[in-house]
Write a protein that holds these residues in place. Structure first.
Motif, short mmCIF file in Angstrom:
data_model
loop_
_atom_site.label_atom_id
_atom_site.label_comp_id
_atom_site.label_asym_id
_atom_site.label_seq_id
_atom_site.Cartn_x
_atom_site.Cartn_y
_atom_site.Cartn_z
N THR A 36 -33.54 66.54 -30.52
CA THR A 36 -33.62 66.75 -31.93
C THR A 36 -35.11 65.95 -32.57
O THR A 36 -35.73 65.30 -31.75
N ASP A 37 -35.16 66.14 -33.96
CA ASP A 37 -36.31 65.54 -34.37
C ASP A 37 -35.92 64.18 -35.07
O ASP A 37 -37.04 63.64 -36.03
N ILE A 38 -35.08 63.80 -35.20
CA ILE A 38 -34.53 62.52 -35.67
C ILE A 38 -35.39 61.22 -34.99
O ILE A 38 -35.85 61.35 -33.91
N ASP A 39 -35.99 60.41 -35.93
CA ASP A 39 -36.71 59.25 -35.58
C ASP A 39 -35.63 58.00 -35.33
O ASP A 39 -34.55 58.06 -35.55
N SER A 201 -37.91 61.17 -40.11
CA SER A 201 -37.98 62.49 -39.50
C SER A 201 -36.26 62.91 -39.41
O SER A 201 -35.94 62.91 -38.34
N ASP A 203 -33.02 64.79 -39.07
CA ASP A 203 -32.47 66.03 -38.35
C ASP A 203 -30.97 66.04 -38.32
O ASP A 203 -30.54 65.11 -37.81
N TRP A 204 -30.51 67.21 -38.81
CA TRP A 204 -28.91 67.37 -38.97
C TRP A 204 -28.45 67.24 -37.71
O TRP A 204 -27.28 66.22 -37.63
N SER A 205 -28.75 67.69 -36.66
CA SER A 205 -28.32 67.58 -35.20
C SER A 205 -28.36 65.94 -34.85
O SER A 205 -27.54 65.62 -34.27
N GLY A 206 -29.66 65.33 -35.05
CA GLY A 206 -29.64 64.00 -34.70
C GLY A 206 -28.77 63.18 -35.62
O GLY A 206 -27.94 62.14 -35.22
#
Length: 283
Positions: A36-39, A201, A203-206
């Protein structure tokens, strides 16, 4: 019925669930940062906030008349662990990260025991030597060596968790203390998110993975572990945690498509086997 009188099957079942939860933290963190795009800063913040919420609700349900315990120094150690853990998994596999974390935690606690005057037998020193050799062998430069920055961050996370565990031995109610420490760690992680604002960043999935890591794998995992800890001998409690890196490795292969290198396999045998020898004489 007291903790020590709980049926053996229930104690083992809850212990198994707790170990799965601890290994799940590695898998959830790794998959979030990999797919995912989560940081890492956002993941850390959501993990600690969601964990705080679940622990607070459990604490209120268990003992509404008592406030959450804990202290700021333990909360700082908890934050350093959570942040180092997340940032390390940007580059480490689930198996390597769990192994480095576990090795650092146990080495920190062993070192503290030696500093406090504990003495090791010849077999324990042999085990300690195996564990250190395995750790050095894993980190030596080479094609299959894990990334240095990620390794250092995970080792730092392990040291922080070791310090947190040492300080937790003198705490009162472990669930109330953990709740208080999680709540106190939130300001630290919010500051981290502000510092990293330019790189945030979401991200809903993250976010979903982070909530699962905080609420289930951390919050409920710790509660399950503390619920059975009084029913386990000290040696058993320490030894059973040897399963966490193994579970994380299996999960990494099954769910993340990771591979186990020969270096990691041999290092795991040396580290986990060495630690098992150290723990075999401790009661």
């Amino acid at each position: 019925m007291t903790q020590d009188e709980k049926p053996f099957s229930r104690v083992m079942a809850v212990t198994t669930l707790a170990m799965l939860a601890f290994a799940g933290n590695s898998l959830l963190n790794r998959v979030a940062l990999l797919e995912t795009d989560i940081d890492a800063a956002t993941f850390t913040t959501i993990r600690l906030v969601s964990g705080s919420a679940v622990l607070w609700l459990i604490s209120i349900h268990r003992s509404s008349a008592q406030p959450a315990e804990g202290n700021w120094l333990s909360a700082l150690a908890l934050f350093v662990y959570a942040a180092g853990f997340s940032f390390a998994y940007i580059s480490l596999s689930a198996a390597t990260g769990a192994l480095l974390l576990f090795a650092a935690v146990q080495t920190t606690m062993l070192g503290y025991g030696l500093w406090q005057g504990e003495r090791l037998t010849a077999v324990q020193w042999l085990g300690f030597g195996f564990a250190i050799s395995g750790l050095l062998g894993l980190l030596l430069p080479g094609l299959s060596a894990p990334p240095l920055v990620g390794s250092v961050l995970m080792l730092a996370a392990g040291v922080a968790w070791g310090i947190y565990s040492i300080r937790g031995k003198t705490a009162g109610d472990p669930v109330l203390a953990t709740t208080g420490n999680f709540l106190r760690a939130v300001p630290f992680t919010l500051v981290l998110s502000v510092i990293m604002l330019g790189r945030l960043s979401p991200d809903w999935s993250g976010v979903g993975y982070a909530v699962l890591s905080g609420a289930i794998a951390s919050g409920l995992g710790y509660v399950m572990w503390y619920s059975v800890l009084p029913a386990l001998q000290a040696t058993t409690a320490a030894t059973v945690q040897l399963s966490v890196p193994v579970i994380a490795a299996i999960g990494g292969v099954l769910f993340l498509g990771e591979s186990i290198s020969l270096r990691l396999f041999l290092a795991s045998i040396a580290i986990l086997g060495g630690i098992a020898l150290v723990l075999s004489k401790k009661g």
